[in-house]
Design a protein around this motif. Structure first.
Motif, PDB file in Angstrom:
ATOM      1  N   CYS A   1      43.406  38.993  39.503  1.00  0.00           N
ATOM      2  CA  CYS A   1      42.486  38.120  40.265  1.00  0.00           C
ATOM      3  C   CYS A   1      41.748  38.658  41.140  1.00  0.00           C
ATOM      4  O   CYS A   1      42.169  39.607  41.702  1.00  0.00           O
ATOM      5  CB  CYS A   1      43.179  37.084  40.846  1.00  0.00           C
TER       6      CYS A   1
ATOM      7  N   CYS B   1      42.919  37.712  45.060  1.00  0.00           N
ATOM      8  CA  CYS B   1      44.247  37.921  45.697  1.00  0.00           C
ATOM      9  C   CYS B   1      45.049  38.981  44.905  1.00  0.00           C
ATOM     10  O   CYS B   1      46.101  39.577  45.316  1.00  0.00           O
ATOM     11  CB  CYS B   1      44.999  36.627  45.465  1.00  0.00           C
TER      12      CYS B   1
ATOM     13  N   ILE C   1      46.759  38.627  42.067  1.00  0.00           N
ATOM     14  CA  ILE C   1      47.916  38.074  41.365  1.00  0.00           C
ATOM     15  C   ILE C   1      47.541  38.264  39.894  1.00  0.00           C
ATOM     16  O   ILE C   1      46.319  38.294  39.329  1.00  0.00           O
ATOM     17  CB  ILE C   1      48.283  36.574  41.473  1.00  0.00           C
TER      18      ILE C   1
ATOM     19  N   CYS D   1      42.084  33.402  39.774  1.00  0.00           N
ATOM     20  CA  CYS D   1      43.409  32.554  39.527  1.00  0.00           C
ATOM     21  C   CYS D   1      43.000  31.142  39.548  1.00  0.00           C
ATOM     22  O   CYS D   1      42.074  30.806  40.368  1.00  0.00           O
ATOM     23  CB  CYS D   1      44.437  33.203  40.313  1.00  0.00           C
TER      24      CYS D   1
ATOM     25  N   SER E   1      44.198  28.941  46.665  1.00  0.00           N
ATOM     26  CA  SER E   1      43.586  30.096  47.094  1.00  0.00           C
ATOM     27  C   SER E   1      42.349  30.519  46.208  1.00  0.00           C
ATOM     28  O   SER E   1      42.306  30.215  45.187  1.00  0.00           O
ATOM     29  CB  SER E   1      44.404  31.350  47.182  1.00  0.00           C
ATOM     30  N   CYS E   2      41.720  31.574  46.654  1.00  0.00           N
ATOM     31  CA  CYS E   2      40.543  32.491  45.859  1.00  0.00           C
ATOM     32  C   CYS E   2      39.452  31.291  45.522  1.00  0.00           C
ATOM     33  O   CYS E   2      39.019  30.729  46.348  1.00  0.00           O
ATOM     34  CB  CYS E   2      41.471  32.864  44.631  1.00  0.00           C
TER      35      CYS E   2
HETATM   36 ZN    ZN Z   1      43.745  34.991  43.234  1.00  0.00          ZN
END
Ligand code: ZN
Length: 233
Positions: free
Chosen positions: A57, A60, A62, A96, A114-115
């Motif tokens: 991502c 973040c 991930i 993500c 998030s994101c």
């Molecule tokens: Zn993310």
């Protein structure tokens, strides 16, 4: 946040679309992704960006191969406020969360999104001049990971840089309990392994090299957290 660079040239179909004007960014973007031809365009772009981002991502870090979260194509700076960036290759990255509802809110984690789909980011309620982009070559130096997984502005920053870092963390909700816990778990696990290998420096070096290298083009989640712990400044 890890630095990612795009290829020099936009993918073919996106490059073609850049030649036409954009009157209504939201409608133009929906049309670009619509139908059978749209699926081909999305496939071209996501395939390209997955390689550029080594399957992480943009915000973040991930793994985008995470089956539960999925991912979407994200405009770093908003297309509604910057219509000329709607099809700008270097303004597009993968973030993500496919739709944003993949992780439901709970009492324990009331704001788990998030994101790109985080509330402030998706509603464009942020200051574009302060926001740190993963395409800025020195973006990694703005952030530090505490042992419990919290992401904070690096203490080497001046006041203005620190404000940029904190704003970016808030806009992307990078300290939601979910991400903080996941990063904290990575730090615990790596700290234990490093301590076990401290008397075997060659094995430790091999482990670090393996941990931070791409496998089949993909890096492990939370790459800059791992790097900070394994190769401190
Ligand atoms: Zn993310």
């Amino acid at each position: 946040m890890k630095y990612f660079s795009h290829e020099d040239q936009a993918p073919l179909l996106l490059g073609k679309r850049q030649l036409k004007p954009v009157d209504n960014p939201g409608g133009a973007w929906r049309n670009y992704k619509k139908g059978e031809r749209g699926r081909g365009r999305v496939h071209e772009l996501t395939t390209n960006l997955l390689v550029c981002q080594k399957s992480l991502c943009a915000y973040c870090e991930i793994s985008l191969l995470h089956p539960q979260l999925g991912f979407h194509i994200e405009h770093i700076l908003s297309k509604s406020l910057n219509p000329e960036l709607t099809f700008e290759y270097k303004n597009l990255m993968l973030s993500c969360f496919k739709g944003g509802g993949e992780v439901p809110a709970s009492e324990e984690d009331p704001y788990p999104v998030s994101c790109g789909h985080a509330l402030l980011k998706s509603s464009n309620e942020f200051d574009e001049a302060l926001f740190i982009r993963p395409t800025e070559a020195d973006c990694e130096r703005y952030f530090f990971y505490e042992l419990d997984g919290e992401i904070v502005p690096h203490d080497n920053l001046n006041a203005q840089e620190s404000e940029r870092a904190q704003h970016t963390i808030d806009v992307l909700n990078l300290n939601c309990r979910r991400l903080k816990r996941l990063r904290g778990d990575v730090i615990d696990q790596l700290s234990r392994l490093s301590a076990e290998l401290v008397k075997q420096p060659e094995q430790l070096q091999f482990f670090i090299q393996q941990e931070l290298s791409a496998r089949e083009g993909a890096l492990v989640s939370f790459w800059t957290t791992r790097k900070q712990l394994l190769i401190p400044d």
